[in-house]
Design a protein around this motif. Structure first.
Motif, mmCIF file in Angstrom:
data_model
loop_
_atom_site.group_PDB
_atom_site.id
_atom_site.type_symbol
_atom_site.label_atom_id
_atom_site.label_comp_id
_atom_site.label_asym_id
_atom_site.label_seq_id
_atom_site.Cartn_x
_atom_site.Cartn_y
_atom_site.Cartn_z
ATOM 1 N N LEU B 147 0.823 -1.208 0.000
ATOM 2 C CA LEU B 147 0.000 0.000 0.000
ATOM 3 C C LEU B 147 0.860 1.263 0.000
ATOM 4 O O LEU B 147 0.648 2.162 -0.805
ATOM 5 N N GLY B 151 1.470 1.478 -3.682
ATOM 6 C CA GLY B 151 0.204 2.158 -3.946
ATOM 7 C C GLY B 151 -0.988 1.260 -4.240
ATOM 8 O O GLY B 151 -1.949 1.695 -4.856
ATOM 9 N N TYR B 152 -0.924 0.006 -3.788
ATOM 10 C CA TYR B 152 -2.050 -0.897 -4.041
ATOM 11 C C TYR B 152 -2.621 -1.448 -2.737
ATOM 12 O O TYR B 152 -1.877 -1.830 -1.839
ATOM 13 N N LEU B 153 -3.953 -1.528 -2.711
ATOM 14 C CA LEU B 153 -4.636 -2.135 -1.560
ATOM 15 C C LEU B 153 -4.670 -3.650 -1.728
ATOM 16 O O LEU B 153 -4.666 -4.145 -2.853
ATOM 17 N N PRO B 154 -4.753 -4.382 -0.605
ATOM 18 C CA PRO B 154 -4.824 -5.843 -0.754
ATOM 19 C C PRO B 154 -6.189 -6.331 -1.230
ATOM 20 O O PRO B 154 -6.285 -7.411 -1.803
ATOM 21 N N GLY B 155 -7.252 -5.576 -0.964
ATOM 22 C CA GLY B 155 -8.581 -6.032 -1.372
ATOM 23 C C GLY B 155 -9.640 -5.056 -0.921
ATOM 24 O O GLY B 155 -9.346 -3.892 -0.620
ATOM 25 N N LEU B 176 -9.272 4.299 6.416
ATOM 26 C CA LEU B 176 -9.030 5.604 5.802
ATOM 27 C C LEU B 176 -9.005 5.495 4.277
ATOM 28 O O LEU B 176 -9.280 6.455 3.573
ATOM 29 N N GLU B 177 -8.680 4.304 3.786
ATOM 30 C CA GLU B 177 -8.669 4.062 2.343
ATOM 31 C C GLU B 177 -10.040 3.599 1.860
ATOM 32 O O GLU B 177 -10.171 3.140 0.725
ATOM 33 N N ASP B 178 -11.042 3.657 2.763
ATOM 34 C CA ASP B 178 -12.404 3.309 2.397
ATOM 35 C C ASP B 178 -12.561 1.813 2.107
ATOM 36 O O ASP B 178 -13.332 1.400 1.247
#
Lengths: 504, 413
Positions: B147, B151-155, B176-178
């Motif tokens: 992240l 810059g990537y979310l896990p899911g 916070l990343e919704d």
């Protein structure tokens, strides 16, 4: 419609051995594999053991080909540059009943003509292999038992077959086969193929393939087995495969017995239990299965020589567990040869343990028989030797220096636990039958197989794959479409882009 | 092969390595080298974009990245040599290092060697959680790296197993990343993280935190489709009938940190199974003369500040050791971990040391108890505590020349 002389269905160990044997002849051959990668089924998840053949019941095809296949391993692995070690197998006894069982196994081994099998009394056992608990009564020793990395073997067989002209199609699932005018028409998810001959090496799906063309139906029962993986810290203390006779185990007869197996990679395997299931795709581990292995080792650990160094079963060395589904034939023996009512359709079915061991001999026999019957001509260009680069972790200092001089990427370690370099990861991806997913890189290089299980290297592997395949990182998968490792981009990143966008 | 020699070589360029190197230099060490396998100094701090760092060390509330920046600046100013993208393959008891980078192999002879290799996260495999092996299972630190550095979310829908600090920090960041954080499950009756993280990352965001609960099955063929949570009994065994399926696409693990000590282990340096690090004396010297260890490679700390404090001491000791080259080491007395004490460091004290700090983690959660240090049967230190929890490291500072006989530390009701 792609036309071939021979089509092999399945790229597990039997399909890979068959493909390589076929490449000795002037034939147009293709291998169709349903999974995204080679070696995706039972050949991937097993005990990595080359069995001596002491326990396969005398008179069966399993026994015959186990012993024949075992003998072929030294040369085969030498030709293919695959590590293979004959470390021997001990089947140990702790009760009088076990000792009777060992005597029975010895007799069976002799009838199977397994070389060098000996029954050892306790004093003989500890003279040969010190450290066994005095509670052990004796052991059967089979010196020809060995260890091979099954997926390295399958990758090498396929690479060698490809070098000798065999085509490979991955992600190609066979959905139907019909015979018309002396040719087979094979319908797949990615187009149609036709061929004069088919080798059915489809593992747990071999019954479906056979039953498309033959009225002599066969039935394959998915039999699940699980293993637990221990850290290579244990490796210096494990120099042979150790097991107890199957009959003494709960639910016994199904497996070759619970055992402790060294592997080529240095990790140690514990297993396996086995249970018949309904679902051919179910490779999940279960609490019950893992507990069965753990409770066996918790109680039996004290018998083993390793207990000198680790007095208690070293549960803290567990780094992973896996299951796979083996193709158990309802006849209990390998189903080999041409389907009686479908000439040219040759089965290598029900190919459960000792399949890895038997595969080279089975493939050789069946291909040779077919060549004689169908008049195949030898391929004069066949080259049995597959050259490959030595893994960095096995190089001498001089070899490391030379490798880095030629390719500085050898100087960048990507996977710290298994010492895999960037150069090796790139090669695994760029090879003709190269890796497209994180698991495929792992199987080819061992990156992610160590004690951190990819915690540190997976971001690097994902990033290298993304660069090489020219895709964003969140399209990189673990094991094919649908198994993307990452989700969407961070929204903080997006809002920044928006800002930049509005500014422009 | 490139050959080098240094007065002090530090393996690892995270906060421990940098702090140790700077302190050694300040204490008069000549040539000091840091070897770092990543492309940058800073270690895991580079990906810690949350605040809460530096309150003790810099009297400021910094993010991890800023904190690393400060240390990197200090390292540069101190004139310390740094080799990044360089992995140490092997060390010897004679303090030679074999390392590799894109220029080839390097052999380094070090006057003293400091091991500051940090720690790694316990993976899924070590827990033997049954189920499938799909994409979507990763450790909290790996998720943090994906992240914050990529810059990537896990899911989209996340369950977190374990309430270690990184997991708690990530729970907040996911919100916070919704991203939907469905639950945090902790097998113990209490969290292994810092209280401040429980409050600021979980309670403030109303994330459900279930104690005495663990994941007993992972489902999903290609990607996680859900997990089964079960209550556990006092022996941490799942209680049949309490299973509950939670739909999610990711399982994030924060189930413990393991000091990374493969180099010491290979070299045959005596290790403490309790801490996972080397057995050291109060100068942070291992049982092999001239090899020192500090930071999370020695034992897992709660705060970067504590890592830095300890590593500075280790760096100074290493500099002194190189300067004085003591032929005979001082007699050592043992410090024994008694009831309720885990991961005690140091395990030995040089007889005659003037002041010593002992650190440990309480073995469980204790209320209204007493910490006591015995020299033989005589109490030389005691302190009453209202609450002790394994999530917070406990420090004891002992002064005076009382160190002649073996010590024992314990928690008493």
């Amino acid at each position: 419609m792609l036309e071939y002389d021979v089509i092999v269905i399945g790229a597990g160990v039997s399909g890979a051995c068959t493909a390589r044997e076929l490449s000795r002849f002037k034939l147009k051959t293709a291998v169709l594999e349903k999974a995204p990668d080679l070696c995706a089924g039972a050949s991937k998840g097993n005990s990595a053991t080359v069995h001596s053949g002491h326990d396969a019941a005398y008179g069966t095809k399993k026994a015959l080909y186990n012993v024949l296949g075992n003998k072929m391993y030294d040369r085969l692995c030498q030709e293919l540059c695959v590590p293979f070690q004959r470390n021997g197998t001990y089947v140990f006894a702790v009760t009088d009943h076990d000792m009777d069982e060992l005597a029975r196994l010895k007799e069976n081994a002799d009838r199977n003509q397994v070389p060098g099998v000996r029954l050892l009394s306790y004093p003989e056992l500890i003279r040969q292999s010190p450290g066994w608990s005095p509670k052990v009564k004796g052991a059967l020793f089979a010196p020809t038992g060995g260890v091979v990395c099954p997926y390295s073997l399958v990758f090498a067989l396929c690479a060698n077959a490809a070098e000798n002209g065999v085509d490979f199609y991955r992600n190609t699932e066979v959905c139907g086969i019909r015979k018309e005018g002396g040719r087979f028409f094979i319908h797949t998810g990615c187009g149609d193929f036709s061929s004069k001959y088919i080798f059915n090496c489809a593992g747990v799906y071999a019954d479906d393939m056979n039953n498309f063309v033959s009225s002599r139906k066969i039935r394959i029962i998915p039999r699940k087995g699980s293993h637990i993986i221990l850290d290579k810290k244990l490796a210096p203390y494990v120099d042979a495969t150790l097991c107890q006779p199957p009959s003494v185990l709960p639910g016994g007869g199904h497996t070759k017995g619970m055992g402790l197996m060294p592997t080529d990679g240095g990790t140690v395997l514990l297993g396996c239990e086995a249970v018949d299931i309904g679902d051919k795709t179910d490779v999940s581990t279960t609490r019950q299965g893992l507990d069965e292995i753990l409770s066996y080792f918790e109680t039996s650990w004290r018998f083993l020589p390793q207990s000198r160094y680790f007095p208690e079963f070293p549960k803290n060395l567990i780094i992973g567990a896996f299951s796979s589904v083996r193709p158990h034939p309802d006849t209990d023996d390998f189903i080999l040869g041409e389907a009686p009512d479908a000439p040219g359709f040759i089965n290598i079915a029900g190919f459960e343990s000792p399949g890895i061991t038997a595969a080279p001999a089975v493939a050789k026999d069946l291909v040779r028989d077919s060549a004689e019957r169908f008049g195949w001509e030898p391929n004069p260009g066949f080259n049995p030797i597959r050259k490959t680069e030595k893994p960095f972790r096995e190089m001498t200092e001089e070899e490391m220096e030379e490798a880095i001089r030629q390719d500085p990427d050898y100087g960048k370690i990507v996977c710290r636990c298994e010492q895999v370099t960037r150069a090796e990861v790139l090669r695994a991806i760029r090879d003709p039958l190269g890796a497209r997913t994180v698991n495929e890189v792992k199987m080819r290089t061992r990156a992610g197989m160590g004690r951190c299980q990819g915690g540190f290297c997976s971001p690097e592997i994902v990033s290298i794959l993304a660069q090489e395949l020219r895709i964003p990182m969140n399209q990189v998968t673990l094991c094919g479409a649908g198994s993307e490792i990452l989700g969407k981009e961070s929204c903080l990143e997006e809002s920044q882009e928006e800002k930049e966008g509005s500014g422009a | 092969m490139n050959e080098m020699s240094y007065d002090i070589a530090v393996i690892g360029g995270g906060c421990a390595g940098m702090a140790a190197a700077c302190a050694a230099k300040e204490a008069g060490a000549g040539r000091v080298l840091i070897l770092e396998r990543a492309s940058w100094l800073g270690g895991v701090l580079r990906q810690c974009i949350h605040n809460g760092f530096g309150i003790h060390q810099f009297q400021e509330d910094l993010t991890g990245t800023e904190y690393a920046g400060r240390l990197i600046q200090m390292t540069k100013e101190a004139g310390i040599d740094v080799l990044t993208d360089t992995t140490v393959l092997q060390i010897s008891k004679e303090r030679t290092i074999l390392a590799v980078n894109r220029n080839g192999l390097i052999r380094i002879q070090a006057g003293a060697l400091l091991i500051a290799t940090g720690c790694r996260e316990r993976p899924r495999g070590a827990l033997a959680i049954p189920g499938t092996r799909p994409a979507g299972v990763m450790t909290a630190g790996t998720a943090q790296r994906f992240l914050n550095l990529e810059g990537y979310l896990p899911g989209k829908e996340i369950v977190i197993l374990g309430s270690g600090d990184i997991g708690l920090i990530m729970a907040r960041q996911f919100i916070l990343e919704d991203v939907d954080v469905k639950a945090v499950a902790e097998i113990l009756p209490y969290s292994s993280g810092l209280t401040r993280n429980i409050v600021q990352c979980i309670e403030d965001f109303q994330i459900p935190l279930y104690y005495n609960t663990t994941v007993t099955r992972i489902e999903g063929e290609k990607r996680v489709t859900g997990v089964v949570l079960s209550k556990v009994d006092e022996k941490r065994r799942p209680i049949p009938g309490t299973e509950r399926f939670l739909c999610c696409d990711s399982l994030i693990l924060s189930v413990g940190l393991i000091p990374e000590n493969e180099l010491l282990w290979q070299a045959g340096v005596p290790m403490d199974p309790g801490t996972g690090g080397a057995i050291v004396d109060d100068t942070y010297q291992s049982a092999v003369p001239g090899i020192f260890a500090c930071g999370n490679a020695l034992h897992v700390h709660d705060l970067a500040d504590y890592v830095v404090q300890e590593s500075q001491k280790a760096g100074r000791s290493a500099a002194l050791w190189v300067k004085e080259q003591p032929k005979d080491s001082a007699p050592l007395i043992h410090v024994q971990a008694g009831n309720g004490v885990r991961g005690l460091v140091p395990q030995k004290i040089r007889a005659g040391s003037a002041a010593v700090s002992l650190q440990f983690r309480p073995a469980a959660r204790y209320q209204d108890c007493r910490i006591a240090v015995y020299s033989d049967d005589r109490i030389i230190f005691q302190k009453k505590e209202r609450i002790l929890t394994p999530g917070e490291m406990y420090s004891i500072h002992l002064k005076g020349t009382c160190f002649e006989k073996d010590l024992k530390v314990q928690v008493e009701p």
